[in-house]
Motif scaffolding. Structure first.
Motif, mmCIF file in Angstrom:
data_model
loop_
_atom_site.group_PDB
_atom_site.id
_atom_site.type_symbol
_atom_site.label_atom_id
_atom_site.label_comp_id
_atom_site.label_asym_id
_atom_site.label_seq_id
_atom_site.Cartn_x
_atom_site.Cartn_y
_atom_site.Cartn_z
ATOM 1 N N PHE A 126 0.782 -1.028 0.037
ATOM 2 C CA PHE A 126 0.046 -0.015 -0.047
ATOM 3 C C PHE A 126 1.102 1.361 0.066
ATOM 4 C CE2 PHE A 126 -2.435 3.506 1.909
ATOM 5 C CZ PHE A 126 -3.634 3.126 1.186
ATOM 6 N N MET A 127 2.055 1.145 0.740
ATOM 7 C CA MET A 127 2.860 2.320 0.744
ATOM 8 C C MET A 127 3.470 2.604 -0.450
ATOM 9 S SD MET A 127 4.574 2.232 4.689
ATOM 10 C CE MET A 127 5.482 3.511 4.536
ATOM 11 N N GLU A 128 3.760 1.453 -1.122
ATOM 12 C CA GLU A 128 4.666 1.576 -2.468
ATOM 13 C C GLU A 128 3.612 2.222 -3.358
ATOM 14 O OE1 GLU A 128 6.106 -2.023 -3.894
ATOM 15 O OE2 GLU A 128 7.147 -2.471 -2.116
ATOM 16 N N PHE A 129 2.452 1.968 -3.292
ATOM 17 C CA PHE A 129 1.669 2.763 -4.338
ATOM 18 C C PHE A 129 1.358 4.019 -3.871
ATOM 19 C CE2 PHE A 129 -0.032 -1.653 -5.390
ATOM 20 C CZ PHE A 129 0.157 -1.882 -6.720
ATOM 21 N N ALA A 130 0.843 4.124 -2.988
ATOM 22 C CA ALA A 130 0.465 5.817 -2.076
ATOM 23 C C ALA A 130 1.760 6.745 -2.126
ATOM 24 C CB ALA A 130 0.023 5.517 -0.809
ATOM 25 N N LEU A 131 2.860 6.197 -2.131
ATOM 26 C CA LEU A 131 4.023 7.207 -2.101
ATOM 27 C C LEU A 131 4.783 7.349 -3.404
ATOM 28 C CD1 LEU A 131 5.690 6.090 1.444
ATOM 29 C CD2 LEU A 131 4.056 7.998 0.898
ATOM 30 N N TYR A 132 4.700 6.058 -4.193
ATOM 31 C CA TYR A 132 5.732 5.952 -5.239
ATOM 32 C C TYR A 132 5.205 5.816 -6.667
ATOM 33 C CZ TYR A 132 9.090 6.031 -1.487
ATOM 34 O OH TYR A 132 9.868 6.397 -0.133
ATOM 35 N N ARG A 133 3.805 5.693 -6.542
ATOM 36 C CA ARG A 133 3.322 5.486 -7.994
ATOM 37 C C ARG A 133 3.560 6.250 -9.028
ATOM 38 N NH1 ARG A 133 1.523 0.341 -9.862
ATOM 39 N NH2 ARG A 133 -0.532 0.440 -10.764
ATOM 40 N N GLY A 151 3.478 9.412 -11.266
ATOM 41 C CA GLY A 151 2.603 10.436 -11.658
ATOM 42 C C GLY A 151 1.377 10.445 -10.670
ATOM 43 N N LEU A 152 1.176 9.521 -9.845
ATOM 44 C CA LEU A 152 0.135 9.706 -8.765
ATOM 45 C C LEU A 152 0.386 9.574 -7.290
ATOM 46 C CD1 LEU A 152 -2.587 7.787 -10.610
ATOM 47 C CD2 LEU A 152 -2.625 10.104 -10.529
ATOM 48 N N GLY A 153 1.548 8.911 -7.120
ATOM 49 C CA GLY A 153 2.065 8.665 -5.739
ATOM 50 C C GLY A 153 2.396 10.025 -4.872
ATOM 51 N N TYR A 154 2.528 10.076 -3.707
ATOM 52 C CA TYR A 154 3.144 11.328 -3.008
ATOM 53 C C TYR A 154 4.455 11.767 -3.476
ATOM 54 C CZ TYR A 154 4.152 14.373 0.775
ATOM 55 O OH TYR A 154 4.309 15.681 1.283
ATOM 56 N N TYR A 155 5.189 10.852 -3.681
ATOM 57 C CA TYR A 155 6.617 11.442 -4.248
ATOM 58 C C TYR A 155 6.684 11.291 -5.831
ATOM 59 C CZ TYR A 155 8.284 11.276 0.586
ATOM 60 O OH TYR A 155 8.298 11.437 2.057
ATOM 61 N N GLY A 156 5.911 10.668 -6.401
ATOM 62 C CA GLY A 156 5.839 10.451 -7.775
ATOM 63 C C GLY A 156 5.024 11.694 -8.478
ATOM 64 N N GLY A 157 4.048 12.230 -7.898
ATOM 65 C CA GLY A 157 2.948 13.421 -8.326
ATOM 66 C C GLY A 157 4.106 14.576 -8.172
ATOM 67 N N ALA A 183 26.156 13.691 -6.477
ATOM 68 C CA ALA A 183 25.128 13.135 -7.195
ATOM 69 C C ALA A 183 23.774 12.970 -6.287
ATOM 70 C CB ALA A 183 25.446 11.706 -7.649
ATOM 71 N N ILE A 184 22.771 13.232 -6.737
ATOM 72 C CA ILE A 184 21.343 13.035 -6.222
ATOM 73 C C ILE A 184 20.651 11.794 -6.672
ATOM 74 C CG2 ILE A 184 19.144 14.075 -5.706
ATOM 75 C CD1 ILE A 184 20.493 16.968 -5.915
ATOM 76 N N LEU A 185 20.577 10.902 -5.929
ATOM 77 C CA LEU A 185 19.773 9.659 -6.066
ATOM 78 C C LEU A 185 18.277 9.787 -5.863
ATOM 79 C CD1 LEU A 185 19.542 6.574 -6.968
ATOM 80 C CD2 LEU A 185 20.190 5.983 -4.615
ATOM 81 N N GLU A 186 17.483 9.968 -7.016
ATOM 82 C CA GLU A 186 15.942 10.281 -6.837
ATOM 83 C C GLU A 186 15.145 9.539 -7.956
ATOM 84 O OE1 GLU A 186 13.135 11.336 -5.480
ATOM 85 O OE2 GLU A 186 14.364 12.805 -4.722
ATOM 86 N N LEU A 187 14.322 8.860 -7.358
ATOM 87 C CA LEU A 187 13.561 8.105 -8.062
ATOM 88 C C LEU A 187 12.345 8.715 -9.030
ATOM 89 C CD1 LEU A 187 13.055 5.111 -5.890
ATOM 90 C CD2 LEU A 187 14.797 5.442 -7.680
ATOM 91 N N SER A 188 11.911 9.882 -8.390
ATOM 92 C CA SER A 188 10.745 10.901 -8.700
ATOM 93 C C SER A 188 11.235 11.777 -9.869
ATOM 94 C CB SER A 188 10.261 11.576 -7.722
ATOM 95 O OG SER A 188 9.182 12.541 -8.314
ATOM 96 N N GLY A 189 10.927 11.390 -11.121
ATOM 97 C CA GLY A 189 11.317 12.418 -11.907
ATOM 98 C C GLY A 189 10.615 13.831 -11.817
#
Length: 394
Positions: free
Chosen positions: A46-53, A55-61, A130-136
């Protein structure tokens, strides 16, 4: 699409129509994934979806997350003093290992700006940053922040989307471990269950299933070690432990410097902390309902620092220090940094002093936040842990 479960005893700000629509889209997406999984997923999923999805997740949006306009304030957002003080520890480490820095989860980019400016002032700029960042979306925001505030240093910064194969230098992770997906476990009279998420009556709801595999083994070991009574509910952050293990295998020489809120294991699983540490942050309101507005709020758990040090040391890292944020900052020269601003310059000094108070006060961030250094092939005692080291508590 599941309805949003109201947060008990809390009146939270209403999101914009666009933000609510994005949250509803993510909720529908999560519900579909729950159905596809047979009607149940763990809290970690659930956290993976809510935070990292994407375009929509907390860190992905695209929503603002940090500072006054966001959901919470991190130490780098409070004051440049945090980074300026931290730079003293980085300077010492650059004399002990290759002058390379990877910041994990760069937030708004402010920490990178302030660190680079201070290291430049000290004539100690790293060879690479360097910055390791998954969110575009966050990568774009960080690039814009650095390009606007320190354009002459932008060319020194590069972005990573995955862990490197090998690395020597400093890995800096400020408030990263707390946002890693965690499992939720319930110890009860009939055994040990994993608490996960289902959809009931058109809403997300908690549902328990018997725990199994490595999670059950870990839960049993914790119960024996910490004397966990029943009933008892808490988290086990296997993902955070695995992440530290990965870095231990990647690091040839250098330090993993972790700054986050949490406790040693026996304090984490204290009898009085029988409802766990799960916490959500939305528009500077803290509450414990992860189902509220998925994608628009942060979901975190505190860090079991004993588990972190065990994971690192089992793969060849050494514990170089563990202390409170307050002790670490004072050890690194916080008082000298603050003294750069004249006391009689009240317009500058008072806001700075107020920010520093939040960084070091036991009632604010000073005691709850801890700093841990795990290293490989580092022999020099680290400045940040010269007094107040609490390694024995782990």
């Amino acid at each position: 699409m599941p309805a949003h479960r109201p947060v008990a005893a809390a009146t939270l700000p209403e999101p914009s129509a666009d933000a609510r629509a994005a949250s509803e889209a993510l909720a529908s997406d999560i519900a579909g994934s729950i159905a596809a999984a047979g009607g149940w997923i763990g809290l970690d999923r659930f956290m993976e979806f809510a935070l990292y999805r994407p375009g929509l997740g907390y860190y992905g949006g695209g929503a603002s997350k940090f500072g006054a306009a966001g959901d919470y304030v991190t130490a780098p957002e409070l004051s440049p003093t945090f980074a300026q003080t931290l730079a003293a520890q980085l300077q010492q480490l650059q004399a002990c290992c290759p002058a390379q820095i990877i910041e994990v989860g760069g937030g708004s980019g402010k920490l990178a700006c302030d660190l680079l400016l201070e290291l430049e002032r000290q004539r100690g700029l790293p060879e690479t940053y360097a910055i390791l960042e998954l969110s575009g979306e966050l990568r774009r925001r960080q690039r814009d922040t650095i390009g606007h505030r320190v354009p002459h240093l932008l060319s020194r910064v590069r972005w990573l989307e995955e862990l490197p194969e090998r690395f020597s230098g400093v890995v800096l992770a400020n408030e990263v471990l707390d946002a890693m997906p965690a499992r939720l476990v319930r110890w009860h009279a009939d055994g040990i269950s994993e608490r996960g998420v289902t959809v009931a009556g058109g809403r997300f709801a908690w549902a328990d299933r018997p725990a199994g595999g490595p999670l059950l083994d870990r839960a049993r070991a914790l119960a024996a070690e910490c004397g966990i009574g029943r009933p008892y509910l808490s988290e086990i952050a296997l993902a955070a432990q695995a992440w530290v293990t990965q870095w231990a295998r990647i690091l040839d020489q250098g330090v993993l410097l972790l700054i986050d809120y949490g406790f040693p294991r026996r304090e984490y699983y204290h009898p009085q902390r029988d409802a766990g540490t799960l916490m959500c942050h939305y528009r500077h309101h803290a509450h414990d309902d992860p189902f509220y507005l998925p994608g628009l709020q942060d979901i975190t758990v505190h860090v079991d620092f004993t588990a972190i040090v065990e994971s690192g040391c089992s793969e060849g890292l050494d514990l170089l220090g563990y202390t409170t944020q307050s002790a670490f900052l004072f050890n690194c020269g916080l008082t000298d940094i603050l003294a750069r601003t004249p006391v009689d310059d009240t317009l500058r000094y008072l806001p700075l002093a107020n920010a520093v108070q939040k960084l070091v006060s036991p009632a604010e961030m000073g005691e709850l936040f801890k700093v841990m250094a795990l290293g490989k092939r580092i022999s020099a005692p680290l400045r940040g842990f010269s007094t107040g080291d609490r390694s024995a508590s782990l």
